[in-house]
Design a protein around this motif. Structure first.
Motif, PDB file in Angstrom:
ATOM      1  N   GLY A   7       0.835  -1.195   0.000  1.00  0.00           N
ATOM      2  CA  GLY A   7       0.000   0.000   0.000  1.00  0.00           C
ATOM      3  C   GLY A   7       0.866   1.240   0.000  1.00  0.00           C
ATOM      4  N   GLY A  12       1.867   4.101   4.397  1.00  0.00           N
ATOM      5  CA  GLY A  12       2.675   2.998   3.900  1.00  0.00           C
ATOM      6  C   GLY A  12       4.001   3.474   3.334  1.00  0.00           C
ATOM      7  N   ALA A  29       2.605  -0.686  -4.827  1.00  0.00           N
ATOM      8  CA  ALA A  29       1.520   0.232  -5.166  1.00  0.00           C
ATOM      9  C   ALA A  29       0.559  -0.501  -6.094  1.00  0.00           C
ATOM     10  CB  ALA A  29       2.062   1.484  -5.846  1.00  0.00           C
ATOM     11  N   ARG A  30      -0.724  -0.356  -5.830  1.00  0.00           N
ATOM     12  CA  ARG A  30      -1.725  -1.041  -6.656  1.00  0.00           C
ATOM     13  C   ARG A  30      -1.714  -0.534  -8.105  1.00  0.00           C
ATOM     14  NH1 ARG A  30      -6.258  -3.802  -5.081  1.00  0.00           N
ATOM     15  NH2 ARG A  30      -5.927  -3.101  -2.932  1.00  0.00           N
ATOM     16  N   VAL A  78       0.732  -4.398   5.917  1.00  0.00           N
ATOM     17  CA  VAL A  78      -0.401  -4.000   5.087  1.00  0.00           C
ATOM     18  C   VAL A  78      -0.771  -2.564   5.428  1.00  0.00           C
ATOM     19  CG1 VAL A  78      -2.817  -4.437   4.514  1.00  0.00           C
ATOM     20  CG2 VAL A  78      -1.252  -6.355   4.891  1.00  0.00           C
ATOM     21  N   THR A  80      -3.170  -0.635   3.665  1.00  0.00           N
ATOM     22  CA  THR A  80      -4.385  -0.245   2.968  1.00  0.00           C
ATOM     23  C   THR A  80      -5.361   0.395   3.959  1.00  0.00           C
ATOM     24  OG1 THR A  80      -5.540  -2.332   3.389  1.00  0.00           O
ATOM     25  CG2 THR A  80      -4.132  -2.233   1.446  1.00  0.00           C
ATOM     26  N   MET A  88      -6.837  -7.960   1.148  1.00  0.00           N
ATOM     27  CA  MET A  88      -5.387  -8.116   1.142  1.00  0.00           C
ATOM     28  C   MET A  88      -4.950  -9.307   1.989  1.00  0.00           C
ATOM     29  SD  MET A  88      -2.530  -7.255  -0.027  1.00  0.00           S
ATOM     30  CE  MET A  88      -3.024  -5.776  -0.925  1.00  0.00           C
ATOM     31  N   TRP A 100      -0.787  -4.964  10.210  1.00  0.00           N
ATOM     32  CA  TRP A 100      -1.514  -3.976   9.416  1.00  0.00           C
ATOM     33  C   TRP A 100      -1.506  -2.633  10.119  1.00  0.00           C
ATOM     34  CZ3 TRP A 100      -3.829  -8.575  11.052  1.00  0.00           C
ATOM     35  CH2 TRP A 100      -4.617  -8.477  12.204  1.00  0.00           C
ATOM     36  N   SER A 102      -3.991  -0.419   9.262  1.00  0.00           N
ATOM     37  CA  SER A 102      -5.384   0.017   9.122  1.00  0.00           C
ATOM     38  C   SER A 102      -6.006   0.303  10.488  1.00  0.00           C
ATOM     39  CB  SER A 102      -6.200  -1.068   8.414  1.00  0.00           C
ATOM     40  OG  SER A 102      -5.503  -1.600   7.310  1.00  0.00           O
TER      41      SER A 102
END
Length: 327
Positions: A7, A12, A29-30, A78, A80, A88, A100, A102
């Motif tokens: 992410g 990130g 990166a997406r 992670v 995101t 993910m 993560w 998040s």
């Protein structure tokens, strides 16, 4: 240690930049165009345009490549938003060590990160990394302290090995529940504090909101299985104070704009980034209600976000509540 950060938002990117100063680190990166631009310019133009990224930081848009980089002995982080965490985690290999970043509750299910992991990816060695941290300051190398929380002590030690350094201090905790509740609820309380400051209610009001907000956070956390002492730590009081008072806080800015009379729709468009408190507020209240936990400040924020009342009306309702024992 091999580290892959999944992410390439502000947080990130900032954490990957710090990790890359000590370990081989790859940022995923997406969007392939974004990955190529970051790799070429050594900057994340959308999120951290003023910060030069270390030359050692590798960037990729190939998820398989990022996962292979971490391998079986490395660490996955992670980064995101909460909305993307479940997907993910389900894409990660069995047995992977993952933390993560998040913060919040998942829309629809109302799950916290550890609940999502237990339900969707129980095969992972999982935990959360949280605490008072603006991405820009981390990217600049300004002193920051975070907490890695998991019931897997070895995973917490991996986080310390990976990230603990001259400008980033990592503590460990075996209470992921408490850490995640703090990270989620403080965003809602930051909106409340922003509204109070936007109405120029004064420093007394700000202090009262933060203190009583901490009490709300603690009540919900205990009901969900967290430990009281966690809420006096980095992911509780620390993150609440930062997010409620810091000028870099997106949630605080939402509250300030609401106090000016702007619509929520306009605020979110102008903000341009995710404000987790907006999306988490209703879920926080729903989970509290189901557990019989009283959260009047959170209820007031939900009322304003839903358009049921104005910020000033919400404050009046809070001040008219009956007197009671503080504890």
């Amino acid at each position: 240690m091999q580290i892959s950060v999944l992410g390439a938002g502000a947080w990130g990117t900032a954490l990957a930049a710090q990790a890359a100063t000590r370990h081989p680190t790859r940022l995923w990166a997406r969007d392939p165009a974004q990955a190529a631009a970051i790799a070429a310019s050594r900057r994340n133009a959308r999120y951290l345009a003023d910060v030069a990224l270390p030359s050692a930081l590798e960037v990729t848009a190939d998820l398989a490549d990022a996962l292979a980089h971490a391998g079986t002995d490395g660490l996955l982080i992670v980064a995101t938003p909460m909305a993307g965490l479940r997907e993910m985690l389900q894409r990660l290999p069995d047995g992977a060590a993952v933390l993560w970043l998040s913060k919040g509750f998942e829309a629809g299910s109302g799950r916290l990160g550890h609940e999502i992991a237990r339900e969707a990816a129980p095969q992972l060695r999982a935990g959360v990394l949280s605490g008072p941290s603006f991405a820009l300051e981390v990217a600049r190398g300004q002193p920051t302290a975070l907490v890695a929380a998991s019931q897997d002590a070895a995973l917490c030690q991996s986080a310390i090995t990976a990230l603990h350094g001259p400008t980033l201090r990592i503590y460990s905790s075996s209470d992921p529940v408490g850490v995640e509740v703090g990270g989620a609820v403080k965003n809602v309380l930051a909106i409340a504090t922003g509204m109070a400051d936007g109405m120029n209610l004064g420093l007394n009001a700000r202090a009262a909101l933060i203190t009583r907000g901490l009490a709300e956070m603690t009540r919900l956390g205990l009901a969900l299985g967290g430990r009281a002492e966690t809420f006096m730590g980095l992911s509780g009081l620390g993150d609440l104070v930062l997010t409620a008072t810091g000028d870099l806080s997106r949630n605080r800015r939402v509250g300030l704009k609401l106090a000016e009379g702007q619509t929520l729709e306009r605020i979110l468009v102008e903000l341009g980034h995710v404000s987790e408190g907006v999306y988490s507020a209703r879920t926080v209240l729903e989970r509290a209600t189901a557990l019989g936990v009283e959260m009047p400040i959170t209820r007031a924020v939900v009322g304003v976000l839903q358009g049921d009342c104005t910020p000033r009306e919400a404050v009046q309702a809070l001040m008219q509540r009956e007197a009671r024992s503080e504890s």
